[in-house]
Structures are given as structure tokens and as C-alpha cells.
Design a protein around this motif. Structure first.
Motif, PDB file in Angstrom:
ATOM      1  N   ASP A   1     -30.954   9.710 -16.866  1.00  0.00           N
ATOM      2  CA  ASP A   1     -31.620   8.532 -16.777  1.00  0.00           C
ATOM      3  C   ASP A   1     -32.330   8.412 -18.004  1.00  0.00           C
ATOM      4  O   ASP A   1     -33.750   9.317 -18.130  1.00  0.00           O
ATOM      5  CB  ASP A   1     -32.491   8.222 -15.672  1.00  0.00           C
ATOM      6  CG  ASP A   1     -32.939   7.105 -15.497  1.00  0.00           C
ATOM      7  OD1 ASP A   1     -33.167   6.091 -16.428  1.00  0.00           O
ATOM      8  OD2 ASP A   1     -33.441   6.575 -14.444  1.00  0.00           O
TER       9      ASP A   1
ATOM     10  N   CYS B   1     -36.249   7.928 -17.410  1.00  0.00           N
ATOM     11  CA  CYS B   1     -36.974   8.853 -16.657  1.00  0.00           C
ATOM     12  C   CYS B   1     -37.822   9.803 -17.382  1.00  0.00           C
ATOM     13  O   CYS B   1     -36.870  10.817 -17.860  1.00  0.00           O
ATOM     14  CB  CYS B   1     -35.960   9.220 -15.412  1.00  0.00           C
ATOM     15  SG  CYS B   1     -36.701  10.543 -14.435  1.00  0.00           S
TER      16      CYS B   1
ATOM     17  N   GLN C   1     -27.625   4.741 -19.104  1.00  0.00           N
ATOM     18  CA  GLN C   1     -27.554   3.537 -19.482  1.00  0.00           C
ATOM     19  C   GLN C   1     -26.826   2.983 -20.754  1.00  0.00           C
ATOM     20  O   GLN C   1     -26.576   1.820 -21.107  1.00  0.00           O
ATOM     21  CB  GLN C   1     -29.176   2.905 -19.884  1.00  0.00           C
ATOM     22  CG  GLN C   1     -30.064   3.030 -18.567  1.00  0.00           C
ATOM     23  CD  GLN C   1     -30.647   4.361 -18.324  1.00  0.00           C
ATOM     24  OE1 GLN C   1     -30.132   5.431 -18.981  1.00  0.00           O
ATOM     25  NE2 GLN C   1     -31.520   4.567 -17.309  1.00  0.00           N
TER      26      GLN C   1
ATOM     27  N   LYS D   1     -21.807   4.518 -19.295  1.00  0.00           N
ATOM     28  CA  LYS D   1     -21.346   3.608 -18.136  1.00  0.00           C
ATOM     29  C   LYS D   1     -19.556   3.839 -17.938  1.00  0.00           C
ATOM     30  O   LYS D   1     -19.167   3.876 -16.979  1.00  0.00           O
ATOM     31  CB  LYS D   1     -21.746   2.050 -18.650  1.00  0.00           C
ATOM     32  CG  LYS D   1     -23.185   1.898 -18.526  1.00  0.00           C
ATOM     33  CD  LYS D   1     -23.343   0.181 -18.968  1.00  0.00           C
ATOM     34  CE  LYS D   1     -24.639  -0.061 -18.785  1.00  0.00           C
ATOM     35  NZ  LYS D   1     -25.181  -1.442 -19.311  1.00  0.00           N
TER      36      LYS D   1
ATOM     37  N   THR E   1     -17.569   4.918 -14.805  1.00  0.00           N
ATOM     38  CA  THR E   1     -16.570   4.079 -14.256  1.00  0.00           C
ATOM     39  C   THR E   1     -15.096   5.063 -14.006  1.00  0.00           C
ATOM     40  O   THR E   1     -14.491   4.837 -13.103  1.00  0.00           O
ATOM     41  CB  THR E   1     -16.240   3.043 -15.206  1.00  0.00           C
ATOM     42  OG1 THR E   1     -17.327   2.274 -15.136  1.00  0.00           O
ATOM     43  CG2 THR E   1     -15.036   2.075 -14.653  1.00  0.00           C
TER      44      THR E   1
ATOM     45  N   PRO F   1     -20.634   4.663  -9.258  1.00  0.00           N
ATOM     46  CA  PRO F   1     -21.490   3.406  -9.276  1.00  0.00           C
ATOM     47  C   PRO F   1     -22.336   3.330 -10.701  1.00  0.00           C
ATOM     48  O   PRO F   1     -22.906   4.488 -10.965  1.00  0.00           O
ATOM     49  CB  PRO F   1     -22.393   3.057  -8.352  1.00  0.00           C
ATOM     50  CG  PRO F   1     -22.714   4.487  -7.659  1.00  0.00           C
ATOM     51  CD  PRO F   1     -21.451   5.278  -7.860  1.00  0.00           C
ATOM     52  N   LEU F   2     -22.626   2.201 -11.386  1.00  0.00           N
ATOM     53  CA  LEU F   2     -23.142   2.284 -12.620  1.00  0.00           C
ATOM     54  C   LEU F   2     -25.186   2.257 -12.367  1.00  0.00           C
ATOM     55  O   LEU F   2     -25.478   2.566 -13.423  1.00  0.00           O
ATOM     56  CB  LEU F   2     -23.031   0.917 -13.176  1.00  0.00           C
ATOM     57  CG  LEU F   2     -21.533   0.681 -13.775  1.00  0.00           C
ATOM     58  CD1 LEU F   2     -21.497  -0.535 -14.283  1.00  0.00           C
ATOM     59  CD2 LEU F   2     -21.210   1.776 -14.680  1.00  0.00           C
ATOM     60  N   ASP F   3     -25.242   1.990 -10.886  1.00  0.00           N
ATOM     61  CA  ASP F   3     -26.495   2.464 -10.879  1.00  0.00           C
ATOM     62  C   ASP F   3     -26.963   3.478  -9.918  1.00  0.00           C
ATOM     63  O   ASP F   3     -27.866   3.560  -9.363  1.00  0.00           O
ATOM     64  CB  ASP F   3     -27.115   1.001 -10.049  1.00  0.00           C
ATOM     65  CG  ASP F   3     -26.581   0.863  -8.469  1.00  0.00           C
ATOM     66  OD1 ASP F   3     -25.290   1.669  -8.316  1.00  0.00           O
ATOM     67  OD2 ASP F   3     -26.830   0.243  -7.602  1.00  0.00           O
ATOM     68  N   VAL F   4     -26.274   4.729 -10.363  1.00  0.00           N
ATOM     69  CA  VAL F   4     -26.354   5.860  -9.861  1.00  0.00           C
ATOM     70  C   VAL F   4     -27.932   6.475 -10.089  1.00  0.00           C
ATOM     71  O   VAL F   4     -28.420   6.294 -11.248  1.00  0.00           O
ATOM     72  CB  VAL F   4     -25.376   6.804 -10.021  1.00  0.00           C
ATOM     73  CG1 VAL F   4     -25.492   7.019 -11.605  1.00  0.00           C
ATOM     74  CG2 VAL F   4     -25.579   8.119  -9.578  1.00  0.00           C
ATOM     75  N   SER F   5     -28.595   6.764  -8.963  1.00  0.00           N
ATOM     76  CA  SER F   5     -29.876   7.352  -9.414  1.00  0.00           C
ATOM     77  C   SER F   5     -30.110   8.803  -9.532  1.00  0.00           C
ATOM     78  O   SER F   5     -30.784   9.176  -8.662  1.00  0.00           O
ATOM     79  CB  SER F   5     -30.869   6.586  -8.312  1.00  0.00           C
ATOM     80  OG  SER F   5     -30.639   6.880  -6.936  1.00  0.00           O
TER      81      SER F   5
END
Length: 230
Positions: A137, A140, A165, A170, A174, A179-183
Motif C-alpha cells: 500500500d 500506508c 495503487q 492493479k 487482476t 480484488p483491486l481493493d485488497v488491504s
């Protein structure tokens, strides 16, 4: 040397000063051939007459010390330092088109190609090691701190970094069905995609001691490891 920077070398070849000159020789010859309408040469056969060019370099380590290497043969010390001075003097003479320099390098190039094809062939290419990609991230602070830690302790230099990001990040997510919003940090290696504690621990395997020993924690159940990761 500019030609060497832009040339795409065969697998297993290093970008050295010697190979850069060989690249330039082939490029210059191909300009003459193109102007004359003749078929173009290919590298490295057009330069040395075989499929692999000699691996040659000479590095100065001071006024009386150095290292000279020809394929698998390596010499160091005063002999290498004297060799370096001879190579530099004759190369300058060759660039000035003085007969002694031109003759020295014509003989040297022919001799190195012959030795490489007969007596002392280049070492075999190193086995390919797949890249290890860590997706993190980019906004982060904790993730950025972890990345800086890895940059300082990336012992085998196999880890490549990419922000989640970013467009390449991305695309990697894929392709691996994430998922693109993986945390979480995501590690891509020869075994696939890993997230959370698995990604962190597998990343630490590539660090030097004592951090690499933390990979032993992978033996714990993943739910327990992931709880500690959170």
C-alpha cells in the motif's frame, strides 16, 4: 558504449565494456551493409563468429592492484594492474588509428574469440531465478516502513517492489484473481500469490539472518498468524 546500453543481449550475457564494443562493431558494420544493400550481421556471431561472446573485463583497484577476468579465469594483483594500463594505452592508440593500437586490438579480438571457442569457453548461464514481487500500500506508513526495512536487508536481491495503487500493481492483482481493493501486502513468487502473514513471512525468507529465521512461524495455523498480522 552507448550502443551497449541500448542493445538487447542474448540470455546469459553481461553488459560489459567489451560486449558494448562488440555491439558497436556489429552496428557499424550493419550500417555499411545496409547502405550497400547486403544482408545484415547478427550479434554475437557477426562480432566473434560464434553464439556467445567472451566474458572479458579488467578493473583497476589502485595504482598497483586490479582484477582481470576472461570467461572463468580470474587474475588479481600487480599483473592485472599492468594489464589494465596496457589495455588503456592501446585502446587510446586504436581510437587515434595509430597502427600499434589497431594491430593490438585486431589481434586481441581474434585471439579472445578463438580462445573462447576452443580452450576457455564462457561459463554456462546461471539458472533463471523467478522474480519475487511485493505489492504494498503506497499510502500506508507501516507498509512503507516495511519496504524500507526490506531494501536494507534484501540479502539475495530478488525482491521487486510495486505499489498496489499503480497500474502495474492493479494488473498483477487482476492476473492473480485478487480484488483491486485488497488491504494487505501481497507477495508473488514461484508458488503463486500470498497475502497477509503468509506474504510477510515468505518475504522475510529473502532477508539475512536473523530475520529469515522468522519464516519458521509459517508452521503455525494461518488464522492464528493472520490474527497477529492484523
Amino acid at each position: 558504449f552507448g550502443m551497449g546500453d541500448v542493445a538487447s543481449l542474448p540470455a546469459g550475457e553481461l553488459q560489459l565494456g567489451h560486449t558494448a564494443e562488440l555491439n558497436a562493431h556489429v552496428a557499424a558494420e550493419n550500417m555499411r551493409r545496409s547502405a550497400a544493400g547486403r544482408p545484415l550481421e547478427e550479434y554475437p556471431r557477426g562480432a566473434v563468429g560464434c553464439e556467445r561472446s567472451p566474458r572479458v573485463f579488467c578493473v583497476s583497484l589502485g595504482p598497483h592492484d586490479g582484477v582481470v577476468a576472461f570467461n572463468g579465469l580470474v587474475l588479481s594483483g600487480a599483473v592485472a594492474a599492468v594489464t589494465k594500463r596496457i589495455l588503456e594505452w592501446t585502446k587510446v592508440a586504436a581510437c587515434a588509428e595509430r597502427p600499434v593500437g589497431v594491430a593490438f586490438w585486431k589481434f586481441g579480438d581474434a585471439a579472445s574469440a578463438w580462445l573462447s571457442m576452443t580452450v576457455l569457453p564462457p561459463p554456462p548461464p546461471a539458472p533463471h531465478e523467478p522474480k519475487v514481487i511485493l505489492l504494498f500500500d503506497g499510502v500506508c506508513l507501516l507498509c512503507s516502513t516495511f519496504v524500507h526495512f526490506l531494501l536494507d536487508h534484501n540479502a539475495d536481491q530478488r525482491i521487486h517492489f510495486c505499489a498496489l495503487q499503480s497500474e502495474p500493481g492493479k494488473d498483477i492483482l487482476t492476473r492473480h484473481g485478487l480484488p483491486l481493493d485488497v488491504s494487505t501486502v501481497v507477495l508473488i513468487d514461484e508458488c503463486g500469490a500470498h497475502v497477509r502473514s503468509s506474504a510477510a513471512l515468505r518475504t522475510l525468507r529473502h532477508c539475512g539472518a536473523p530475520y529469515c529465521f522468522l519464516y519458521a512461524l509459517a508452521a503455525l495455523p494461518r488464522p492464528l498468524r493472520d490474527f497477529g498480522y492484523r
